[in-house]
Design a protein around this motif. Structure first.
Motif, PDB file in Angstrom:
ATOM      1  N   PRO A  52      28.953 -12.636 -41.133  1.00 17.03           N
ATOM      2  CA  PRO A  52      27.661 -12.550 -40.696  1.00 17.03           C
ATOM      3  C   PRO A  52      26.680 -11.542 -41.501  1.00 17.03           C
ATOM      4  N   GLY A  53      25.684 -11.476 -42.090  1.00 17.54           N
ATOM      5  CA  GLY A  53      25.329 -11.148 -42.464  1.00 17.54           C
ATOM      6  C   GLY A  53      24.357 -12.214 -43.401  1.00 17.54           C
ATOM      7  N   VAL A  67      23.529 -16.913 -46.732  1.00 22.34           N
ATOM      8  CA  VAL A  67      23.449 -16.167 -45.139  1.00 22.34           C
ATOM      9  C   VAL A  67      24.356 -16.783 -44.612  1.00 22.34           C
ATOM     10  N   VAL A  68      24.634 -15.686 -43.746  1.00 23.29           N
ATOM     11  CA  VAL A  68      25.870 -15.847 -42.469  1.00 23.29           C
ATOM     12  C   VAL A  68      25.536 -15.832 -41.246  1.00 23.29           C
ATOM     13  N   VAL A  91      25.360 -20.442 -43.310  1.00 22.83           N
ATOM     14  CA  VAL A  91      26.465 -21.285 -43.245  1.00 22.83           C
ATOM     15  C   VAL A  91      26.603 -20.606 -41.857  1.00 22.83           C
ATOM     16  N   PRO A  92      27.145 -21.519 -40.694  1.00 26.60           N
ATOM     17  CA  PRO A  92      27.624 -19.624 -39.700  1.00 26.60           C
ATOM     18  C   PRO A  92      29.060 -19.574 -39.743  1.00 26.60           C
ATOM     19  N   GLU A 124      33.766 -14.645 -50.506  1.00 21.37           N
ATOM     20  CA  GLU A 124      33.994 -14.328 -49.142  1.00 21.37           C
ATOM     21  C   GLU A 124      33.203 -12.311 -48.967  1.00 21.37           C
ATOM     22  N   ARG A 125      32.684 -12.662 -47.398  1.00 20.53           N
ATOM     23  CA  ARG A 125      32.369 -11.515 -47.827  1.00 20.53           C
ATOM     24  C   ARG A 125      32.208 -10.446 -46.424  1.00 20.53           C
ATOM     25  N   PRO A 126      32.299  -9.042 -46.621  1.00 18.99           N
ATOM     26  CA  PRO A 126      31.889  -8.108 -47.344  1.00 18.99           C
ATOM     27  C   PRO A 126      32.337  -8.364 -48.794  1.00 18.99           C
ATOM     28  N   GLY A 127      33.446  -8.493 -48.705  1.00 17.69           N
ATOM     29  CA  GLY A 127      34.354  -8.802 -50.014  1.00 17.69           C
ATOM     30  C   GLY A 127      34.064  -7.631 -51.073  1.00 17.69           C
TER      31      GLY A 127
END
Length: 211
Positions: free
Chosen positions: A145-146, A174-175, A94-95, A119-122
Motif C-alpha cells: 500500500p502507498g 495508488v495501492v 487498486v487494493p 510491483e511496489r516498492p520495486g
C-alpha cells in the motif's frame, strides 16, 4: 529602386511563407483532439476477481493549461482505449494483492520510456521502452500500500525530459490496504513550458477549479 523592390519582394515572400506555415500549424492543431481535465476521482480500467485490466494509449493532443480559450499547447497524453486524452493520465488505483494486466499502445512518433508500472516498492530501473506504433503488454502485482506515480519520458528533438511534449505523460498509482474505503482527493502536479509553469490536475492556478 531595384534593391528596394527586391527587398520588398523578399519581405512579401517571407510574409507569405510565414502565413502559410502558420495556417498549416493552425490546421494541424484543429485536427488534434482536446486533452480533457482528469480530476483523479474515478479509477481507470476494469477490476474483477483480483485482476485490473487496463488498456492505455499515448497520442498527441491539444491542452489548454489556462482558460479554455487561452493558450493552446500540443502535447503527448494518455487515454484509456476508446476514451478522450486526459491530463493527468488516468488514475490507477487498486487494493493490495491486485494483479495488474496492462496494455500500452504508442501512437506518438518518438520512443517512450515508461516508468513506475511495476510491483511496489520495486526498482526504479524497472522500465519499459515502447517504440512508435508498438503495443506492449505488462503484468505485475500491485505491491505494498502507498501513493505512487507512473510517467513517460519521450523527449522530442533533444528537448529536456519532462518539460515540453512529454510533460503531461504522468499519473497517480495508488495501492490501498485491503478492506479500506478510500475517502480522499488526489492531486498531481506537473510542469509545462519551464519550471515556473505548474499544473494541478491539468490546470494552472488560478484556473484550477474544484467542485
Amino acid at each position: 529602386m531595384r534593391n528596394i523592390f527586391s527587398s520588398r519582394r523578399t519581405q512579401l515572400l517571407l510574409t507569405a511563407l510565414f502565413c502559410s506555415t502558420a495556417f498549416a500549424l493552425a490546421a494541424r492543431a484543429e485536427t488534434l483532439p482536446t486533452v480533457t481535465i482528469n480530476d483523479n476521482r474515478p479509477p481507470a480500467g476494469t477490476l474483477a476477481g483480483g485482476v485490473l485490466k487496463l488498456n492505455l494509449e499515448m497520442r498527441e493532443g491539444i491542452c489548454h493549461p489556462l482558460e479554455e480559450n487561452g493558450d493552446a499547447i500540443k502535447i503527448f497524453a494518455f487515454a484509456e482505449s476508446g476514451k478522450p486524452l486526459s491530463a493527468p493520465a488516468p488514475l490507477l488505483r487498486v487494493p493490495e494483492g491486485t494483479r495488474i494486466e496492462l496494455t500500452v499502445k504508442s501512437m506518438i512518433n518518438v520512443p517512450a520510456t515508461l516508468h513506475g508500472m511495476h510491483e511496489r516498492p520495486g526498482s526504479a530501473k524497472d522500465v519499459a521502452v515502447i517504440e512508435p506504433g508498438e503495443t506492449k503488454q505488462i503484468s505485475f502485482l500491485a505491491g505494498k500500500p502507498g501513493t505512487y506515480s507512473y510517467w513517460v519520458g519521450a523527449p522530442v528533438d533533444g528537448a529536456p525530459v519532462r518539460r515540453l511534449m512529454d510533460s503531461q505523460l504522468a499519473g497517480a498509482f495508488v495501492v490501498d490496504p485491503p478492506g479500506t474505503k478510500p475517502d480522499d482527493r488526489i492531486f498531481i502536479l506537473t510542469r509545462w513550458n519551464g519550471p515556473l509553469r505548474t499544473m494541478i490536475n491539468g490546470k494552472s492556478w488560478p484556473f484550477r477549479s474544484e467542485e
